[in-house]
Design a protein around this motif. Structure first.
Motif, PDB file in Angstrom:
ATOM      1  N   LEU A   4       0.812  -1.219   0.000  1.00  0.00           N
ATOM      2  CA  LEU A   4       0.000   0.000   0.000  1.00  0.00           C
ATOM      3  C   LEU A   4       0.847   1.271   0.000  1.00  0.00           C
ATOM      4  CD1 LEU A   4      -2.820  -1.003   2.520  1.00  0.00           C
ATOM      5  CD2 LEU A   4      -2.895  -1.013   0.014  1.00  0.00           C
ATOM      6  N   VAL A   5       2.174   1.104  -0.112  1.00  0.00           N
ATOM      7  CA  VAL A   5       3.093   2.246  -0.115  1.00  0.00           C
ATOM      8  C   VAL A   5       3.595   2.485  -1.534  1.00  0.00           C
ATOM      9  CG1 VAL A   5       5.273   3.163   0.774  1.00  0.00           C
ATOM     10  CG2 VAL A   5       3.809   1.765   2.259  1.00  0.00           C
ATOM     11  N   THR A  29      -3.498   3.826   2.436  1.00  0.00           N
ATOM     12  CA  THR A  29      -2.302   3.906   1.602  1.00  0.00           C
ATOM     13  C   THR A  29      -1.405   5.041   2.074  1.00  0.00           C
ATOM     14  OG1 THR A  29      -3.373   5.401   0.036  1.00  0.00           O
ATOM     15  CG2 THR A  29      -3.521   3.029  -0.434  1.00  0.00           C
ATOM     16  N   ILE A  30      -0.164   4.988   1.614  1.00  0.00           N
ATOM     17  CA  ILE A  30       0.791   6.080   1.777  1.00  0.00           C
ATOM     18  C   ILE A  30       1.360   6.361   0.397  1.00  0.00           C
ATOM     19  CG2 ILE A  30       3.040   6.775   2.708  1.00  0.00           C
ATOM     20  CD1 ILE A  30       2.423   4.979   5.146  1.00  0.00           C
ATOM     21  N   THR A  43       1.177   1.693   7.610  1.00  0.00           N
ATOM     22  CA  THR A  43      -0.072   1.734   6.834  1.00  0.00           C
ATOM     23  C   THR A  43      -1.314   1.405   7.646  1.00  0.00           C
ATOM     24  OG1 THR A  43       0.339  -0.532   6.125  1.00  0.00           O
ATOM     25  CG2 THR A  43       1.029   1.237   4.620  1.00  0.00           C
ATOM     26  N   HIS A  44      -1.160   1.000   8.882  1.00  0.00           N
ATOM     27  CA  HIS A  44      -2.353   0.682   9.680  1.00  0.00           C
ATOM     28  C   HIS A  44      -2.322   1.412  11.025  1.00  0.00           C
ATOM     29  CE1 HIS A  44       0.609  -2.335  11.022  1.00  0.00           C
ATOM     30  NE2 HIS A  44       0.028  -2.181  12.188  1.00  0.00           N
ATOM     31  N   PRO A 100      -0.635   6.228   8.278  1.00  0.00           N
ATOM     32  CA  PRO A 100      -1.573   5.809   7.235  1.00  0.00           C
ATOM     33  C   PRO A 100      -2.377   6.958   6.640  1.00  0.00           C
ATOM     34  CG  PRO A 100      -2.056   4.686   9.334  1.00  0.00           C
ATOM     35  CD  PRO A 100      -0.922   5.610   9.569  1.00  0.00           C
TER      36      PRO A 100
END
Length: 169
Positions: free
Chosen positions: A46-47, A82-83, A62-63, A99
């Protein structure tokens, strides 16, 4: 491969080839990045890091672990985002990026900052939480006034110059 050997392999892989390792675990990584002792949380996929991003001892989280306090009532609850980091970004030593954050292009994040909200393009941001403090052009002007052009010097040339500038002999 036994578990301990796998752990050691990935530790060396991460240390010796950090950009390749980041891609291997799912980070979307642009060209010309420099990652030194960078950690990604449990959702590295998610990065997204743009081109020419530098980060040292940075954690991309991310969390939101705070949902732990609701775990008994909602055992399946997660808060994950996301980042995104733009192009031409320097993230100073010891930063944490939380996050849901987007960092724009042409940004300097000061050492030790906690980035908990979006950072616009073309600025320097510092602090806990990180906040923009000046335009990137102001920072560039300051650095050009105070800096010394040493990157192409040999180690000995650099040493002699720094000693002559900063140490009374």
């Amino acid at each position: 491969m036994p578990r301990m050997m796998t752990i050691l392999f990935y530790a060396f892989y991460k240390r010796l080839f950090p950009e390749t390792y980041a891609r291997h675990i799912g980070v979307k990584l642009g060209r010309g990045c420099r990652l030194i002792d960078v950690n990604f949380s449990s959702e590295p996929y998610l990065v997204t890091l743009g081109d020419h991003v530098s980060a040292t001892a940075t954690r991309f989280e991310t969390h939101d672990g705070g949902v732990w306090v609701f775990r008994n009532e909602f055992p399946d609850l997660d808060l994950v985002r996301t980042i995104r980091v733009g192009n031409n970004v320097f993230i100073g030593y010891g930063c944490i990026v939380l996050p849901g954050v987007t960092i724009g292009d042409n940004v300097v994040i000061g050492a030790g900052s906690v980035v908990s909200r979006d950072v616009p393009s073309d600025c320097v941001a510092v602090g806990v939480p990180a906040k923009p403090i000046r335009h990137i052009q102001e920072y560039k002007d300051k650095v050009l006034r105070a800096g010394v052009m040493t990157k192409r010097m040999s180690a000995e040339e650099k040493r002699q110059l720094y000693l002559s500038l900063y140490v009374a002999i």
